[in-house]
Motif scaffolding. Sequence first.
Motif, PDB file in Angstrom:
ATOM      1  N   ALA A  70       0.833  -1.195   0.000  1.00 25.21           N
ATOM      2  CA  ALA A  70       0.000   0.000   0.000  1.00 25.21           C
ATOM      3  C   ALA A  70       0.868   1.244   0.000  1.00 25.21           C
ATOM      4  O   ALA A  70       0.502   2.271  -0.529  1.00 25.21           O
ATOM      5  N   TYR A  71       2.011   1.168   0.622  1.00 24.04           N
ATOM      6  CA  TYR A  71       2.902   2.322   0.644  1.00 24.04           C
ATOM      7  C   TYR A  71       4.353   1.872   0.757  1.00 24.04           C
ATOM      8  O   TYR A  71       4.637   0.720   1.041  1.00 24.04           O
ATOM      9  N   ALA A 113       6.743  -2.369  12.107  1.00 23.84           N
ATOM     10  CA  ALA A 113       6.060  -1.940  10.890  1.00 23.84           C
ATOM     11  C   ALA A 113       4.550  -1.951  11.081  1.00 23.84           C
ATOM     12  O   ALA A 113       3.837  -1.107  10.550  1.00 23.84           O
ATOM     13  N   LEU A 165       2.918  -1.035  13.433  1.00 17.73           N
ATOM     14  CA  LEU A 165       2.433   0.151  14.148  1.00 17.73           C
ATOM     15  C   LEU A 165       1.960   1.220  13.174  1.00 17.73           C
ATOM     16  O   LEU A 165       1.172   2.090  13.521  1.00 17.73           O
ATOM     17  N   LEU A 166       2.510   1.192  11.964  1.00 18.25           N
ATOM     18  CA  LEU A 166       2.186   2.230  10.992  1.00 18.25           C
ATOM     19  C   LEU A 166       1.102   1.732  10.056  1.00 18.25           C
ATOM     20  O   LEU A 166       1.366   1.019   9.106  1.00 18.25           O
ATOM     21  N   MET A 167      -0.110   2.074  10.317  1.00 16.57           N
ATOM     22  CA  MET A 167      -1.245   1.681   9.488  1.00 16.57           C
ATOM     23  C   MET A 167      -1.296   0.172   9.298  1.00 16.57           C
ATOM     24  O   MET A 167      -1.692  -0.318   8.252  1.00 16.57           O
ATOM     25  N   GLY A 168      -0.853  -0.567  10.279  1.00 17.17           N
ATOM     26  CA  GLY A 168      -0.919  -2.026  10.189  1.00 17.17           C
ATOM     27  C   GLY A 168       0.094  -2.644   9.245  1.00 17.17           C
ATOM     28  O   GLY A 168      -0.017  -3.799   8.898  1.00 17.17           O
ATOM     29  N   LYS A 170      -4.417  -5.997   5.490  1.00 16.95           N
ATOM     30  CA  LYS A 170      -4.098  -5.666   6.881  1.00 16.95           C
ATOM     31  C   LYS A 170      -4.035  -6.896   7.777  1.00 16.95           C
ATOM     32  O   LYS A 170      -3.888  -6.787   8.982  1.00 16.95           O
ATOM     33  N   ASP A 206     -11.360  -9.405   4.807  1.00 15.41           N
ATOM     34  CA  ASP A 206     -11.945  -8.448   3.874  1.00 15.41           C
ATOM     35  C   ASP A 206     -12.862  -9.189   2.905  1.00 15.41           C
ATOM     36  O   ASP A 206     -12.763 -10.395   2.732  1.00 15.41           O
ATOM     37  N   LEU A 212     -10.209   2.316   7.204  1.00 17.59           N
ATOM     38  CA  LEU A 212      -8.982   2.835   7.801  1.00 17.59           C
ATOM     39  C   LEU A 212      -9.229   4.256   8.308  1.00 17.59           C
ATOM     40  O   LEU A 212      -9.837   5.066   7.618  1.00 17.59           O
ATOM     41  N   GLY A 254      -4.215   5.323  12.127  1.00 19.03           N
ATOM     42  CA  GLY A 254      -3.414   4.132  11.879  1.00 19.03           C
ATOM     43  C   GLY A 254      -4.055   2.804  12.207  1.00 19.03           C
ATOM     44  O   GLY A 254      -3.365   1.813  12.343  1.00 19.03           O
ATOM     45  N   TYR A 255      -5.343   2.751  12.383  1.00 16.01           N
ATOM     46  CA  TYR A 255      -5.961   1.442  12.548  1.00 16.01           C
ATOM     47  C   TYR A 255      -7.311   1.441  11.852  1.00 16.01           C
ATOM     48  O   TYR A 255      -7.774   2.461  11.376  1.00 16.01           O
ATOM     49  N   GLU A 256      -7.908   0.264  11.772  1.00 16.44           N
ATOM     50  CA  GLU A 256      -9.227   0.168  11.160  1.00 16.44           C
ATOM     51  C   GLU A 256     -10.278   0.279  12.243  1.00 16.44           C
ATOM     52  O   GLU A 256     -10.112  -0.255  13.330  1.00 16.44           O
ATOM     53  N   GLU A 289      -1.686   6.101   4.136  1.00 16.48           N
ATOM     54  CA  GLU A 289      -1.430   5.256   2.975  1.00 16.48           C
ATOM     55  C   GLU A 289      -2.444   5.515   1.868  1.00 16.48           C
ATOM     56  O   GLU A 289      -2.275   5.065   0.755  1.00 16.48           O
ATOM     57  N   HIS A 348      10.539   5.767  16.143  1.00 14.24           N
ATOM     58  CA  HIS A 348       9.913   4.511  15.754  1.00 14.24           C
ATOM     59  C   HIS A 348      10.274   3.408  16.745  1.00 14.24           C
ATOM     60  O   HIS A 348       9.427   2.660  17.203  1.00 14.24           O
TER      61      HIS A 348
END
Lengths: 261, 447
Positions: A104-105, A116, A118-121, A127, A191, B82, B86-88, B331, B417
Amino acid sequence: MGGLGLILGLGLGYAGRVFSVKVDPKVEKIYELLPHGNCGACGFPGCEAFANAIVENPSLAETCTSSSQEAREEIGIILGVEVSAKNEVKAQLFCRGGINSKDAYEYNGIESCAAASLLMGGPKSCKYGCLGFGDCVEACPFNAISMTSYGYPKIDREKCTGCGICVETCPKSLFRLMDKNDPLIACSSQDKGALVSKYCSTGCIVCRRCVKACEPGAISMENNLAMIDYEKCTQCYKCVEVCPKGTIVRVGAKVEIKAES
Amino acid sequence: MVSFGIHPDYRKVTADKKVESAPLPAEVIIPLHQHIGAPCKPTVEKGSEVLAGEKIGEVQSFVAAPVHASISGKVKDIRRALVPVGYEADCVVIEGDGKENWVKFEKRDSEELEPKEIINRIKEGGLVGMGGAAFPTHVKLSPPPEKKIDVIIANGAECEPYLTCDHRLMIEETERIIKGMEAAMRVLGCSRGLIGIEDNKRECIEKMEKGAELSSFEIEVRELRTRYPQGAEKMLIHSLLRRKVPVGGLPMDVGAVVQNVGTLKAIYEAVNLGTPLVDRVVTVTGGVKQPQNLMVRIGTRIKDLIDFCGGFTQEPGKIINGGPMMGIAQESVEVPVIKGMSGILVQSKEDVGKRRERPCIRCGSCIESCPLGLMPTTIVRYAKKGMFEDCDRYYIANCIECGCCSWVCPSNIPLVHWLKYGKGEVLKIKRKKLEKEREKEKGGETK
């Protein structure tokens, strides 16, 4: 100088004999039989501590899940207790995403799954899937896990003792301890199918073909993911054949992605 | 005074831009978990009609804030999506009808209300701290009775580079901020109010001073040195009161409550006008064609805001929720604006750049810059080796993740981090220990 060395050496040798701590021969023998992985699954700090503990309290002998069946029997003989037969479980990875799953990024942080995630999963679009930084590889006390070029880890079933360290380590909870002959659904994504097919070529797309193919009716769909009821499963592997994405795998067999017809 | 923090390039390009209303979004995605605490339970179903300002998420515990619809329309879906922190989370998707059908609000005068009623109105308004952490406001305003609060601090420091939403609020909504502050002071029963503003915001200081003079309460505006992270709660308390929040403690332990100026304005609106928190000011800045401050409905996708600001000037490298120091990179541009989002910063590919990490040269810059007096290099060395108990011994839990250490590090070590990761692991270990102890206690009882 040489003389001095000789004298001191003799002195040390003498002291070593006189002041040596006597180890229970049982402890030594048992320690030899243990896997030496110091995995800690028994709850003691390492195999030596465990050996000491079971000599004092033989009823704890069953708590080592890592040692082989023969070793367990022998330990039982030494201690004079009966040790129940071991459940042959091995760790299995419930994801075959890796390079088959899109990013995704762009991630350029710490090379660790836990950091890793921790950052948007994590950098994967999925996810739920494996991030592939190999926290499990580092954590495995028996060197049974290695990273493959597919971007997800491989488990050496000869070396895996089923201690369960990887189960706890994986931040995505992708490992489970399973019977080694069971088919497994190598996807954990909850999903919707349409979304999964966009980002992963081996994810479960909720097509329900396995549900229809399964004769004993052991497969059901829960949270957009096929689930096998292992009590009903007869290990006929029909589900493996019908799965269009190669999501259901026969453990030990190579994953092959079938071309979409 | 002890030197702390850093002095980054502030780049407040939008400081003179008036807050403009963003166009009404056609669709909003409203997360049911926009605050610290337990998520809300949806009170609407798929297909139901909602009015703007209607409650769509009800709290399930004390530490939580309800969620309200920001536009009128039809609930299209309730699904996981999302969120920019940072989480869903479960989100209510509302398709707007383009009309502004609002729920009728009950106007009251905060001076006639009992403190309990004020708290209740704040709670019902779904207020959370709008500086970024999104801690439910009513929880902050109801300290346990043994903790006496003698001063309330309005946080107008806005020390993050780029962000100017608080700056504009202080100029344009001076009166509301002061009124909100009065309401908060009435709740807490404290007589003293301080407003802390960094000395690079002259206009704000003058405006707020004028506003404070008109108030019947003892409110004082204090100038602060421009320094990052001046606006961090613990720093602000130390700068203004010379009080130190104890390790693991909260500002209430030293008799202070800190509220962001945006939150104070929202308090006024919730208490006096009865309007819930459904919009906020967001600074859209960086690599967009027209950087500006926008009044945005909660739940608007950030893509819509970037489009409204003329789109990207060049291919973006990073899109950040918040400022460049503490913000969280996103993202996707499909994420919604939430209550705690103060800015959207677009950085170009050149700004981001990949930096190679080199070994620590033990220069101690991170230790000098740490506003809390921690030793990031030592803690990170332990975290790298997985020695989390030692991290705890060096007070890793005190880290506020302000980013100063990473900013000064000449070796490009991603210190924050590691600290963030270490903090999580330390918490996990502590939780496990607690569970074990509880099990032991239970075992002891049965025996």
